[in-house]
Design a protein around this motif. Structure first.
Motif, mmCIF file in Angstrom:
data_model
loop_
_atom_site.group_PDB
_atom_site.id
_atom_site.type_symbol
_atom_site.label_atom_id
_atom_site.label_comp_id
_atom_site.label_asym_id
_atom_site.label_seq_id
_atom_site.Cartn_x
_atom_site.Cartn_y
_atom_site.Cartn_z
ATOM 1 N N GLN A 1 -18.973 -9.144 -0.647
ATOM 2 C CA GLN A 1 -17.514 -9.060 -0.730
ATOM 3 C C GLN A 1 -17.070 -8.404 -2.043
ATOM 4 O O GLN A 1 -16.121 -7.618 -2.050
ATOM 5 C CB GLN A 1 -16.907 -10.446 -0.557
ATOM 6 C CG GLN A 1 -17.094 -10.969 0.855
ATOM 7 C CD GLN A 1 -16.645 -12.397 1.026
ATOM 8 O OE1 GLN A 1 -15.900 -12.929 0.206
ATOM 9 N NE2 GLN A 1 -17.089 -13.022 2.105
ATOM 10 N N GLY B 1 -17.473 -12.281 13.062
ATOM 11 C CA GLY B 1 -16.719 -12.928 11.993
ATOM 12 C C GLY B 1 -17.461 -13.032 10.683
ATOM 13 O O GLY B 1 -16.950 -13.582 9.712
ATOM 14 N N GLU B 2 -18.668 -12.500 10.625
ATOM 15 C CA GLU B 2 -19.418 -12.525 9.366
ATOM 16 C C GLU B 2 -18.746 -11.592 8.374
ATOM 17 O O GLU B 2 -18.286 -10.513 8.732
ATOM 18 C CB GLU B 2 -20.868 -12.096 9.599
ATOM 19 C CG GLU B 2 -21.656 -13.086 10.425
ATOM 20 C CD GLU B 2 -23.090 -12.612 10.666
ATOM 21 O OE1 GLU B 2 -23.633 -11.888 9.796
ATOM 22 O OE2 GLU B 2 -23.635 -12.956 11.718
ATOM 23 N N ARG B 3 -18.694 -12.015 7.126
ATOM 24 C CA ARG B 3 -18.098 -11.179 6.078
ATOM 25 C C ARG B 3 -19.012 -11.059 4.868
ATOM 26 O O ARG B 3 -18.605 -10.597 3.821
ATOM 27 C CB ARG B 3 -16.727 -11.727 5.654
ATOM 28 C CG ARG B 3 -15.674 -11.705 6.758
ATOM 29 C CD ARG B 3 -15.420 -10.287 7.268
ATOM 30 N NE ARG B 3 -14.435 -10.222 8.319
ATOM 31 C CZ ARG B 3 -14.705 -10.146 9.615
ATOM 32 N NH1 ARG B 3 -15.957 -10.171 10.038
ATOM 33 N NH2 ARG B 3 -13.737 -10.065 10.498
ATOM 34 N N TYR C 1 -11.576 -2.081 2.330
ATOM 35 C CA TYR C 1 -12.330 -3.335 2.190
ATOM 36 C C TYR C 1 -13.006 -3.720 3.504
ATOM 37 O O TYR C 1 -14.220 -3.922 3.557
ATOM 38 C CB TYR C 1 -11.397 -4.449 1.703
ATOM 39 C CG TYR C 1 -12.070 -5.791 1.577
ATOM 40 C CD1 TYR C 1 -12.848 -6.094 0.463
ATOM 41 C CD2 TYR C 1 -11.941 -6.756 2.570
ATOM 42 C CE1 TYR C 1 -13.473 -7.331 0.339
ATOM 43 C CE2 TYR C 1 -12.561 -7.991 2.459
ATOM 44 C CZ TYR C 1 -13.332 -8.278 1.338
ATOM 45 O OH TYR C 1 -13.958 -9.492 1.224
ATOM 46 N N ASN C 2 -12.243 -3.822 4.570
ATOM 47 C CA ASN C 2 -12.810 -4.247 5.852
ATOM 48 C C ASN C 2 -13.646 -3.162 6.518
ATOM 49 O O ASN C 2 -14.649 -3.467 7.183
ATOM 50 C CB ASN C 2 -11.708 -4.761 6.779
ATOM 51 C CG ASN C 2 -11.289 -6.156 6.383
ATOM 52 O OD1 ASN C 2 -12.062 -7.101 6.484
ATOM 53 N ND2 ASN C 2 -10.063 -6.280 5.896
ATOM 54 N N TYR D 1 -19.886 -8.037 12.040
ATOM 55 C CA TYR D 1 -18.465 -8.062 11.684
ATOM 56 C C TYR D 1 -17.641 -8.656 12.822
ATOM 57 O O TYR D 1 -16.748 -9.477 12.602
ATOM 58 C CB TYR D 1 -17.967 -6.658 11.326
ATOM 59 C CG TYR D 1 -16.575 -6.665 10.759
ATOM 60 C CD1 TYR D 1 -16.366 -6.822 9.394
ATOM 61 C CD2 TYR D 1 -15.465 -6.547 11.588
ATOM 62 C CE1 TYR D 1 -15.085 -6.846 8.865
ATOM 63 C CE2 TYR D 1 -14.181 -6.573 11.081
ATOM 64 C CZ TYR D 1 -13.997 -6.725 9.715
ATOM 65 O OH TYR D 1 -12.722 -6.764 9.199
ATOM 66 N N LEU E 1 -16.942 -3.540 4.779
ATOM 67 C CA LEU E 1 -17.681 -4.721 5.247
ATOM 68 C C LEU E 1 -18.333 -4.447 6.598
ATOM 69 O O LEU E 1 -19.507 -4.781 6.811
ATOM 70 C CB LEU E 1 -16.761 -5.941 5.351
ATOM 71 C CG LEU E 1 -16.397 -6.638 4.044
ATOM 72 C CD1 LEU E 1 -15.422 -7.778 4.317
ATOM 73 C CD2 LEU E 1 -17.633 -7.151 3.320
ATOM 74 N N ALA E 2 -17.588 -3.843 7.525
ATOM 75 C CA ALA E 2 -18.147 -3.520 8.841
ATOM 76 C C ALA E 2 -19.270 -2.488 8.717
ATOM 77 O O ALA E 2 -20.269 -2.560 9.441
ATOM 78 C CB ALA E 2 -17.054 -3.012 9.769
ATOM 79 N N ALA F 1 -17.547 -4.755 -1.558
ATOM 80 C CA ALA F 1 -16.479 -4.196 -0.717
ATOM 81 C C ALA F 1 -15.188 -4.052 -1.518
ATOM 82 O O ALA F 1 -14.465 -3.059 -1.372
ATOM 83 C CB ALA F 1 -16.263 -5.072 0.515
#
Length: 183
Positions: free
Chosen positions: A161, A153-155, A137-138, A150, A141-142, A164
Motif C-alpha cells: 500500500q 478484495g485483497e489490497r 493508487y487502485n 484485487y 494495486l490491481a 501504491a
C-alpha cells in the motif's frame, strides 16, 4: 551506430523528472513521449499514470528483472517470478496482452510496447473492476496484485500500500512537471 544503439539501452538519468525522461528519449525511432501519448489516446489512461507505473516497476530499465532466490543461502538460483522489462509483465499476462491486441511482435524490453501493455492492463482494470483510469493508487494495486486478488478484495500488506501511494504521488508529480515542461 554503436553510440546510437547504446543510448537506446541506457535508462534515463533523472527518473523522477518526466520532462528529463522524455527529453532523453525523444529520438525518431524511439520517442517515449509520443508513445505514452498514443497510449493515452488509445486507452484513456493519463500519461502521468502510465509513466509512474513504469517508473515504479522498472525504474525505466529495459532489462529489469526480479531478484534471484539463493540456493543454500548464497548460490544464485531461480527468479521469484517471470516478470521482465519496462512493465515487469509476467509471462502469462504478456501472452494474454499479445493475444488480445494482436501484438505478437511486441517486446517487454521495448518502451512503446511496454507502455502499451500498461495502458491495456489499466484499461481492463477500469472496465472490469470499475477503477477510474486516473486512480493511480487502485490501478497500481490491481497491477501489482493481479486482477483476481484485487477482485477478491485483497489490497496487499502495508508495504504494498505504501508503494501504491508512492506511485500515486509520482503520478501527481509527473502531471505537475508535464504542465511545466510543455510550456
Amino acid at each position: 551506430m554503436l553510440l546510437v544503439l547504446s543510448a537506446c539501452a541506457t535508462p534515463p538519468n533523472h527518473i523522477n523528472d518526466v520532462c528529463a525522461v522524455f527529453d532523453q528519449n525523444d529520438g525518431w525511432f524511439d520517442n517515449w513521449q509520443a508513445a505514452a501519448e498514443r497510449v493515452e489516446q488509445k486507452y484513456g489512461v493519463p500519461v502521468p499514470v502510465l509513466m509512474a507505473t513504469v517508473r515504479k516497476e522498472s525504474g525505466f530499465k529495459s532489462n529489469a528483472k526480479p531478484p534471484r532466490t539463493k540456493l543454500l543461502g548464497f548460490i544464485p538460483w531461480k527468479r521469484v517470478s517471470s516478470a521482465t522489462g519496462f512493465s515487469q509483465a509476467l509471462d502469462g499476462t504478456w501472452a494474454q496482452y499479445q493475444s488480445e491486441t494482436g501484438s505478437w511482435a511486441a517486446r517487454r524490453t521495448r518502451f512503446a510496447d511496454a507502455v502499451d501493455f500498461v495502458g491495456w492492463y489499466h484499461s481492463k482494470t477500469s472496465d472490469t473492476l470499475g477503477v477510474a483510469r486516473s486512480d493511480t493508487y487502485n490501478l497500481y494495486l490491481a497491477y501489482y496484485l493481479g486482477w483476481t486478488a484485487y477482485k477478491r478484495g485483497e489490497r496487499g500488506d502495508a508495504g504494498v500500500q505504501r508503494y501504491a501511494r508512492a506511485t500515486e504521488q509520482m503520478a501527481r508529480d509527473y502531471a505537475t512537471q508535464l504542465r511545466q515542461c510543455r510550456n
